[in-house]
Each structure stands twice: as structure tokens, then as C-alpha cells.
Design a protein around this motif. Structure first.
Motif, PDB file in Angstrom:
ATOM      1  N   CYS A  65       0.837  -1.202   0.000  1.00  0.00           N
ATOM      2  CA  CYS A  65       0.000   0.000   0.000  1.00  0.00           C
ATOM      3  C   CYS A  65       0.871   1.251   0.000  1.00  0.00           C
ATOM      4  O   CYS A  65       1.853   1.335   0.727  1.00  0.00           O
ATOM      5  CB  CYS A  65      -0.898  -0.001   1.222  1.00  0.00           C
ATOM      6  SG  CYS A  65      -1.835   1.494   1.420  1.00  0.00           S
ATOM      7  N   CYS A  68      -2.383   5.853  -1.124  1.00  0.00           N
ATOM      8  CA  CYS A  68      -2.911   6.791  -2.110  1.00  0.00           C
ATOM      9  C   CYS A  68      -4.312   7.265  -1.741  1.00  0.00           C
ATOM     10  O   CYS A  68      -4.761   8.300  -2.215  1.00  0.00           O
ATOM     11  CB  CYS A  68      -2.917   6.169  -3.493  1.00  0.00           C
ATOM     12  SG  CYS A  68      -4.075   4.809  -3.645  1.00  0.00           S
ATOM     13  N   CYS A  71      -8.947   3.815  -2.099  1.00  0.00           N
ATOM     14  CA  CYS A  71      -9.941   2.941  -1.484  1.00  0.00           C
ATOM     15  C   CYS A  71     -10.709   3.694  -0.399  1.00  0.00           C
ATOM     16  O   CYS A  71     -11.899   3.514  -0.228  1.00  0.00           O
ATOM     17  CB  CYS A  71      -9.294   1.688  -0.929  1.00  0.00           C
ATOM     18  SG  CYS A  71      -8.017   2.007   0.272  1.00  0.00           S
ATOM     19  N   CYS A 116      -8.190  -0.558  -6.024  1.00  0.00           N
ATOM     20  CA  CYS A 116      -6.791  -0.350  -5.619  1.00  0.00           C
ATOM     21  C   CYS A 116      -5.849  -0.518  -6.806  1.00  0.00           C
ATOM     22  O   CYS A 116      -5.776  -1.584  -7.401  1.00  0.00           O
ATOM     23  CB  CYS A 116      -6.402  -1.311  -4.512  1.00  0.00           C
ATOM     24  SG  CYS A 116      -4.679  -1.167  -4.052  1.00  0.00           S
TER      25      CYS A 116
END
Ligand code: SF4
Ligand code: SF4
Lengths: 187, 382
Positions: A65, A68, A71, A116
Motif C-alpha cells: 500500500c 494513495c 480505497c 486499488c
């Protein structure tokens, strides 16, 4: 014409037949297929989705991850909370420090997994999620959400194989296009 | 009307008003009716809605279009796929998306499977209300379980499928999936035959159901009733035929009709509808082509749902959900959220004639009449 009661009798014959044959027939042909749950378990269906988890490669520090926040924005009930980590100079480190998912709110829709862009969040198979109350224990922090790629490969082999392949080719491309300043994540 | 007059003349008993529900197992959820009783006869009935109100429409108006899809699953949770279908159809109308051929077939296959699931569940529960305690229901559930397992494999979830996307579907059907569906379809008639032998000729069932809760075709049409309840009253109206939405006009199937419009007809029409659904499934399974499962134009939307801004305008899309006409009305003002979003829920509208069907009947019959309408409170109260 019909004798009164013959319909009931016919029905009774059906139940009798079912009662007896359920012991002999195979489960998918009308036999008993009740699973005695805590002792026995059904094989999980691969596509089954429950709650999301985060994938890391190797060690938990190598989290995929990049915080960003896509999600977080797309989640319909807004149950994801992300905070970007800052490096020593105070610049965004493209890593989350805080990544909470409130399992009490999550509606298992799978949208986070779909949106994602970094193949980092996926839907888990674990369904035995219980808590004594719903305010605190069901909010899963990053530590509880992180799971290894091996675990992901175990629960969803087909999807994991596709994703791994995709990441591998992307990696090779990156290497091939030797970029001296190794800062960018070309995607 | 009649009963109140009788009362006046005989000064017999007092009218007793009871609250039936909301926490009663036979109301199929949190539904309440205020029933006025003269002895055992019903002389007045008022349905009370709203115990499961979750602000569905308002929530949807604050969400991007794609994020509403999982919420529509929660409307009629017995067959979420029909809701997905209706909503996807509406947005496709609004945005002018085409759906690829294969996706259309997949949609029809999934929607018809959902119809079968819904109908066997309803029949099972109705018989439960009648006192056929759980035996037929569990036979029905046994078959339903197979289809739900299949849904889990294809969509990822047993009930909350979230499977349709604007311009297609989320995941392709593999050949194994198709074979599994084929297996279910070919085994189903044997189960239906057994199920019918168990029930349709049963004298007790006939006595309890025939001539009970009669709804005339005229009243039904005037009240806007749709779905199996309307067709049981002998009115030939099925949106699959009338609109021919998606690719339904390519299939050869009949619309089963009832004669009297009593509880028995409503029950039997559903059995026949399952047979027609099986016919559609057979045809769809043989004809399904290879190809895309989602429109190329809408592919980027999957990754960035928030960027989807349909043109200014309005659209009303409707499908024949197993319960009746399920419509979605969406007004877009060009922003990522709908300006207005409304659901025309068949359960709610079909409930409006409940009093008419129940007047003059016994209190025990009110339960099976309610069961025969087939309501799901998630949809009624929204
Ligand atoms: S599954 Fe849906 S509700 Fe749950 S975290 Fe992901 S996007 Fe949010
Ligand atoms: S899980 Fe994916 S979408 Fe969510 S913040 Fe991390 S990289 Fe972005």
C-alpha cells in the motif's frame, strides 16, 4: 374421483422417501449435506469475499500500500481511515502509518479490492470475526490487517497467480528501463 | 363493510384491535399490521411500514453512482441480482452504455437463477405459515443452497452479490460454472415434480388456500400490483415480455396465469414460473456466445468510480423482479452523485391491497395471504 386424503398420503410418501434416501444418497443428489460446523468445515470457495486485508511481500515493512487513499474515497460506507507516513524531512513516505478498517461498518462489497491500483488490498476468507462490543474491537488497525503474500496465495491461488505475474512483469520492465534516479514508481 | 353491519345488528361482540408484529415470525420481517377483529373475522386491517427504514434513497444521493450498487443488494436481499440488474439498466439508459452480448446472456442467466431462488424460498415460507412446519421449506432450501454456492463461486457472495457493473458484469462465467448451472437446471425438474407431489394435491393445503384472499384482476390492475400476484389474478403482464429489456425477447417462454387470484393461484403461478425460468436458462446456456463481459467504455469506471459523471438527464429503468416491477428512477445533474434516486419497490406497492384481500377472512388466513404476496421488508421500507 380422488379419495379424500389421497393427496396427503402421497405427500407423506414423498417425505418418507426423502427421509430414507437422505441417508443413502450422495450429498449433491439429495442426501444430507449439513456440515456440523465447528468440528467440520466446508472447503472455502475461492472467490468468497468477506473483510479486506492488506498484503505485504516478505516482511510487514514491505507493505504494498502506498497510502494513495483511493480505497478510502471509494468505500461506500467510509469505513477506511488512512494516514500517510512522513519521512524524516517531513515529505510523504508513500506508506501508511495509520490504516484502520472498521469491520463493524464494512459491508463486504469488494469495491476497495477493485479500485486499488497497487494490488494491495484484497478480500479475506476469515469470517470468524467476533468482538465483545462494536465500537473498539472491530476497528482493525494496520497491524491486524497485514497479511503475507503467501497467505494470499493460499486462500486465493488463481487471483494471486495473476497478480504475482503482473507484478513480476512490471518489475522486469522497470529494471529494463534502467532509470538512474531510483525514486519514481513508474506505473 | 358487510361485517360491520352484521355487528351493529347483533350487538354481539366487541371489536378487538390487535397489533400483529413487528416482532412476529410470520410477518417476514419487521412488519406490523393493526388488525380489527370481530371474533375471528377480520373487519379492518392497516399495514404499518417503516420499521426497517434505513434511508436508502438519501444515502444513495450522497454516493457516487457505482457505490450505490452494493446498497441495492440490501433492498430485496433474497434476490440481490434482480436489484443489481434494475439499477445497472437504469444507469446504462442514463449514460447510453451498450452491453456486450456475452454479458447480456450472463445477466439473464443470473437473474433467472435468482428468480428460482426467490420463488422456492417464498413457497417454502408460505407453507411454513400454513403449518407445514419446515419440512417443505428445508427441501426448498436444499435446492436453494446449490444455487447459492454457485453464486458464491461466481460473484463472491451468497446473498449480497454486487455483481453487475454499468455496461457488463464483474466476473466472467467459466466453463465449469456453466457446467454447474447446466447440472442444476437439468436436476431441477425432478425436484419440482417431487415438490408438487408433496403439495399441490394435498387436501389440507387446498382447503386452506383455495378461495382465500381473492384479488380480482381489476382491483389488482387499478392498485398497480405487479408480478406473480397480478398474474395469479389472470392479468397477462410481465415486463420481460412487455419491455423485452436486455435480451428477453430472444427467448421462448410463456407467462403462467392464474384464474381466481386466490392464495393457491399465487402459489401455483410461482411453481410454473420456475419451470419457465428453467426453459429460459436452457436456451441461454446453449446460446451463450464468447466475448467481452464488459463494455470497453465503462472499463475505466471500475478503477475510478468517482470520475463517472453521466450526462444531465433522467432515466427510469425497470425489470421484472420476482416480486413484481422493480424500477429505479435516477435524475442526474452532471455531478458524480445522483441528484435524485428513487426506488419503485414492488413489495411496498403489492402490500397496499392487503386489506382488501383480508377483509372477511379469518385471522389465520391473514398470515398466509401476507405470505402469498411475497414481501421483503428491506425493500418495503428501504
Ligand atoms: S469491502 Fe467495501 S465496505 Fe468494506 S472496506 Fe472495502 S470498500 Fe469499504
Ligand atoms: S490499499 Fe490500495 S487504494 Fe488503498 S490506499 Fe493503499 S494503495 Fe491506495
Amino acid at each position: 374421483m380422488n379419495i379424500f386424503g389421497s393427496g396427503v398420503f402421497q405427500g407423506m410418501m414423498v417425505t418418507l422417501k426423502n427421509f430414507l434416501t437422505s441417508y443413502f444418497r450422495k450429498p449433491d443428489e439429495g442426501g444430507i449435506f449439513t456440515v456440523q460446523y465447528p468440528e467440520e468445515r466446508e472447503k472455502a470457495i475461492e472467490n468468497f469475499r468477506n473483510f479486506p486485508f492488506l498484503v505485504y511481500d516478505g516482511s510487514p515493512e514491505q507493505i504494498r500500500c502506498v497510502a494513495c487513499g483511493i480505497c478510502e474515497r471509494e468505500c461506500p460506507p467510509k469505513c477506511i481511515h488512512i494516514e500517510m507516513a512522513l519521512d524524516v524531512v517531513g515529505k510523504p513516505a508513500r506508506k501508511p502509518t495509520v490504516f484502520d478498517i472498521d469491520y463493524g461498518l464494512c459491508m463486504n462489497c469488494g469495491i476497495c479490492e477493485e479500485v486499488c491500483p497497487f494490488d494491495s488490498i484484497f478480500m479475506d476468507h476469515a469470517f470468524e470475526v467476533t468482538a465483545p462490543e462494536r465500537q473498539i474491537s472491530l476497528v482493525r488497525p494496520k497491524k491486524a490487517l497485514l497479511k503475507s503474500n503467501e497467505y494470499f496465495q493460499k486462500i486465493r491461488p488463481t487471483l494471486a497467480a495473476v497478480i504475482d505475474q503482473k507484478r513480476k512483469t512490471a518489475e522486469e520492465k522497470k529494471k529494463a528501463a534502467i532509470q538512474p534516479p531510483a525514486t519514481s514508481e513508474s506505473k | 363493510m358487510e361485517t360491520t353491519e352484521v355487528l351493529k345488528n347483533t350487538d354481539a361482540t366487541q371489536i378487538l384491535e390487535i397489533n400483529f408484529g413487528p416482532q412476529h415470525p410470520s410477518t417476514h420481517g419487521v412488519f406490523r399490521m393493526t388488525v380489527q377483529l370481530d371474533g375471528e373475522k377480520i373487519c379492518g386491517l392497516k399495514p404499518v411500514f417503516g420499521y426497517l427504514h434505513r434511508n436508502h434513497e438519501q444515502i444513495a444521493e450522497n454516493l457516487p453512482y457505482a457505490a450505490i450498487m452494493p446498497y441495492t443488494d440490501r433492498l430485496d436481499y433474497v434476490n440481490a441480482l434482480a436489484n443489481n440488474f434494475g439499477y445497472a439498466l437504469t444507469i446504462e439508459k442514463l449514460a447510453g452504455f451498450e452491453v456486450p452480448e456475452r454479458a447480456e446472456y450472463i445477466r439473464v442467466i443470473m437473474a433467472e437463477l435468482a428468480r428460482i431462488v426467490n420463488h422456492i424460498t417464498v413457497i417454502g415460507f408460505m407453507l411454513n405459515d400454513l403449518g407445514a412446519f419446515f419440512t417443505p421449506l428445508l427441501y426448498a432450501f436444499r435446492e436453494r443452497e446449490r444455487i447459492l454456492d454457485l453464486f458464491e463461486e461466481i460473484t463472491g457472495s451468497r446473498l449480497m452479490n454486487n455483481y453487475f457493473r454499468f455496461g457488463g458484469v464483474k466476473r466472467d462465467l467459466t466453463n465449469e460454472n456453466l457446467a454447474a448451472i447446466q447440472k442444476i437446471v437439468s436436476k431441477f425438474p425432478a425436484f419440482l415434480k417431487e415438490f408438487e407431489a408433496l403439495l399441490t394435491k394435498n387436501e389440507i393445503l387446498c382447503m386452506r388456500c383455495q378461495n382465500i384472499g381473492i384479488l380480482s384482476g381489476e382491483t389488482a390492475t387499478n392498485a398497480g400490483i405487479t408480478g406473480p400476484v397480478l398474474r395469479a389474478s389472470g392479468v397477462n403482464y410481465d415486463i420481460r415480455k412487455v419491455d423485452g429489456y436486455s435480451i428477453y425477447n430472444r427467448f421462448d417462454f410463456k407467462i403462467p396465469l392464474g384464474e381466481k387470484g386466490d392464495v393457491y393461484d399465487r402459489f401455483y403461478v410461482r411453481v410454473l414460473e420456475i419451470r419457465e425460468s428453467l426453459k429460459i436458462l436452457e436456451q441461454a446456456l446453449t446460446k451463450i456466445p464468447q466475448g467481452e463481459i464488459i463494455n470497453k467504455k465503462s472499463l475505466p469506471l471500475l478503477k475510478m468510480p468517482r470520475n463517472f459523471k453521466p450526462p444531465v438527464g433522467e432515466a427510469y429503468g425497470r425489470v421484472e423482479s420476482p416480486k413484481g416491477e422493480l424500477g429505479f428512477y435516477v435524475v442526474s445533474d452532471g455531478t458524480p452523485q445522483p441528484w435524485r434516486y428513487h426506488v419503485r419497490a414492488p413489495s411496498l406497492i403489492n402490500l397496499t391491497v392487503l386489506e382488501e384481500m383480508c377483509l372477511g377472512q379469518k385471522i389465520a388466513d391473514a398470515i398466509i395471504i401476507l405470505g402469498s404476496i411475497d414481501i421483503v421488508l428491506g425493500e418495503t421500507d428501504r
